[in-house]
Design an enzyme around this catalytic site. Structure first.
Site, PDB file in Angstrom:
ATOM      1  CG  HIS A   1      -2.010   1.002   1.179  1.00  0.00           C
ATOM      2  ND1 HIS A   1      -1.810   2.358   1.416  1.00  0.00           N
ATOM      3  CD2 HIS A   1      -3.326   0.864   0.886  1.00  0.00           C
ATOM      4  CE1 HIS A   1      -2.958   2.992   1.284  1.00  0.00           C
ATOM      5  NE2 HIS A   1      -3.893   2.118   0.960  1.00  0.00           N
ATOM      6  N   PRO A   2       0.495   2.282  -0.739  1.00  0.00           N
ATOM      7  CG  PRO A   2      -0.687   3.809  -2.029  1.00  0.00           C
ATOM      8  CD  PRO A   2      -0.682   2.374  -1.624  1.00  0.00           C
TER       9      PRO A   2
END
Length: 398
Positions: free
Chosen positions: A232-233
């Protein structure tokens, strides 16, 4: 028009000119919510998707998967006799759906302005590559083109690797979903005001609208996001981690879940580490934290750690193959796997429509054969006798 099902959209009739995927996916959803969908196909070959595999008994199951519950009538919209039949259908229809390149319907004499004047009750829905306005509006478009132009390929895959396509047709499916939402909203608007509406959905617009977090990172932080693999960023730890026999997804979405994960893994020291006290700090130390987590996970199997981590109250799961996903007990419990008995293919196992309503069940019926409902539609909806239908065939109108 007659309506055999009693779904949420019971009583709504859709004339469907769309083909391949974006438009047909929209009308699939509507058909399985109870709308009557009459699919109008060109006489020579019909919908292009009929030629796409995999095939059973020489017929496309690709086509069957996105055209369930519809009727098929073969009409040539450039032939005067067929145009009259088509216009008779529009008189009784609530919605017309098409996914031609903009300008095509106008050339046929069936653009929004013309249809709205002649059929004021008719909702007009178009799903195209770039929409009906703008410098690219008349450019051809396929899913792959949209994935590239819309930015989704730029954030998909692993860092440093060649561009990767999302593993399904997110450009078409996204546009189909948005079109279905918009058409349903247009139906509600017509019920409240009596006004029909033009719905103009662009695949390109939809791709950008689906990028949520990536768009915010660009507009707010001026960052140009890139591919991150399974990470996930903006949340850490929230990715796939290696185990002794595969991978496990661990999604510790907040500080509390991070502490629970550390406790489940027997690493209280990680929870106490000042470098990991907040998500912002964990983001800065993502690589180091991942190494620490994997040093524990590699000592045992994926199944072992799913049992341990889930017992600790932390969201986690395997990286399933499609076969493993389809065999999940939850799938069986929800009835997501369903068998549709097709007159040509025979029984075909498919994934059911995921929409579930307490009072109006979703209906699953097979996709139509090419033009199989032509005679019935002409008789029941246009009031033609069998002799009249036969006469039209002799004149090669049909």
């Amino acid at each position: 028009m007659t309506q055999n099902t009693k779904g949420t959209l019971s009583g709504i009739t859709v004339v469907d000119l769309s083909r391949i995927l974006a438009g047909p996916y929209c009308t699939l959803l509507m058909a399985e919510m109870g709308a009557r969908v009459i699919k109008v196909e060109p006489p020579k070959g019909g919908d292009d998707a009929r030629a796409y595999g995999p095939f059973v008994n020489g017929k496309s199951t690709y086509f069957a998967s996105v055209n369930r519950g519809k009727e098929s009538i073969a009409l040539d919209l450039k032939a005067e006799g067929d145009r009259k039949i088509f216009e008779k259908l529009l008189e009784k229809a609530d919605v017309v759906v098409e996914n031609f390149r903009p300008g095509t319907m106008e050339k046929l004499g069936y653009g929004w302005d013309t249809l709205h004047a002649r059929y004021p009750q008719l909702i007009y829905a178009s799903a195209s590559g770039f929409g009906h306005t703008g410098p690219n509006s008349k450019d051809p478009a396929y899913d792959m083109v949209m994935q590239g132009m819309g930015g989704i390929m730029s954030i998909t895959g692993n860092e440093g690797q060649p561009p990767s396509r999302v593993g399904m047709s997110i450009g078409d499916i996204g546009a189909g979903l948005y079109t279905a939402v918009a058409v349903n909203a247009a139906i509600v608007h017509r019920l409240k005001t009596g006004e029909s509406t033009k719905v103009d959905i662009a695949m390109f617009d939809c791709q950008l609208a689906l990028l949520e977090n990536a768009i915010m990172r660009y507009t707010v932080e001026k960052e140009i996001p890139g591919p991150l693999g399974a990470r996930h960023p903006t949340i850490t730890p929230f990715e796939a981690f290696a185990t002794s026999d595969g991978s496990i997804i661990i999604a510790a979405g907040n500080d509390s879940l991070f502490v629970k994960m550390c406790e489940a893994l027997g690493r209280h020291d990680m929870a106490a580490n000042p470098e990991y006290k907040s998500n912002a700090l964990r983001q800065k130390s993502q690589k180091k934290l991942k190494q620490e987590i994997e040093s524990v996970l590699k000592a045992n199997t994926t199944d072992h750690w799913i049992a341990v981590v889930s017992k600790g109250g932390v969201p986690c799961g395997p990286v399933n193959t499609l076969a493993e996903a389809m065999d999940n007990p939850q799938v069986k419990h929800r009835g997501i796997r369903t068998v549709v008995d097709h007159p040509v293919h025979g029984p075909i196992e498919q994934v059911r429509n995921p929409l579930m309503f307490s009072r109006t069940p979703v209906v699953h019926r097979p996709a139509p054969g090419f033009g199989t409902d032509t005679d019935e539609v002409l008789r029941t909806e246009l009031g033609l006798t069998l002799q009249a239908v036969a006469a039209l065939r002799e004149l090669e109108v049909l």
